[in-house]
Design a protein around this motif. Structure first.
Motif, mmCIF file in Angstrom:
data_model
loop_
_atom_site.group_PDB
_atom_site.id
_atom_site.type_symbol
_atom_site.label_atom_id
_atom_site.label_comp_id
_atom_site.label_asym_id
_atom_site.label_seq_id
_atom_site.Cartn_x
_atom_site.Cartn_y
_atom_site.Cartn_z
ATOM 1 N N SER A 150 0.706 -1.220 -0.144
ATOM 2 C CA SER A 150 -0.114 -0.063 0.009
ATOM 3 C C SER A 150 1.072 1.319 0.140
ATOM 4 O O SER A 150 1.770 1.384 0.881
ATOM 5 N N GLN A 178 -9.967 1.560 0.477
ATOM 6 C CA GLN A 178 -8.967 1.823 -0.348
ATOM 7 C C GLN A 178 -7.897 0.998 -0.318
ATOM 8 O O GLN A 178 -6.954 0.392 -1.163
ATOM 9 N N ARG A 191 -8.232 -2.819 -0.726
ATOM 10 C CA ARG A 191 -8.473 -3.235 -2.351
ATOM 11 C C ARG A 191 -6.743 -2.990 -2.780
ATOM 12 O O ARG A 191 -6.482 -4.158 -3.422
ATOM 13 N N GLN A 192 -5.943 -2.061 -2.299
ATOM 14 C CA GLN A 192 -4.745 -1.937 -2.834
ATOM 15 C C GLN A 192 -3.862 -3.175 -2.429
ATOM 16 O O GLN A 192 -3.152 -3.931 -3.006
#
Length: 136
Positions: free
Chosen positions: A31, A123, A126-127
């Motif tokens: 990330s 986010q 997901r990353q």
């Protein structure tokens, strides 16, 4: 304490996904918001993140490792938080479920962060899972 949940299906069995998630120090590669993870020994880590225009730091202890199904942690210092990855075998591979809860001591800061926290955690999740999938 707000709770945020996110899940995704990765195209590999839990036995292939779990080892990638279990290497906590590698999350810095997963990330862009995680700026550093320092191993402190005894399954403890110091995380540094840059989100919402601020730098955040917290120490966590991995409190549960049940390969290939569960990886869970809780904070020891800094931002109070707990989290758990649960991996479930499905026909398409592995459903990875993330559940995170956190608590901020400052009421005004908590109000601002609460609005942004769910989309940010989703986010980041997901990353992370996208980059884990790329390494499968």
């Amino acid at each position: 304490m707000p709770i945020i949940e996110h899940s995704a299906v990765l195209p590999a069995p839990p036995e292939r996904v779990y080892p990638l998630l279990a290497r906590v120090e590698n999350f810095v590669d997963y990330s862009d918001m995680i700026t550093a993870i320092e191993p402190l020994g005894d399954d403890r880590y110091r995380w540094q993140l840059h989100v919402i225009g601020r730098d955040w730091q917290f120490d966590v202890q991995v409190v549960e490792r049940h390969e290939p199904r569960v990886l869970a942690w809780e904070s020891l210092a800094g931002v109070a938080n707990q989290g758990r990855y649960t991996l479930i075998a499905v026909p398409e591979g592995t459903r990875v479920e993330l559940c995170v809860s956190y608590q901020l001591g400052n009421r005004w800061l908590a109000k601002a962060v609460d609005k942004a926290a769910t989309p940010l955690v989703n986010q980041v999740s997901r990353q992370i899972l996208s980059r884990v999938e790329a390494r499968l």
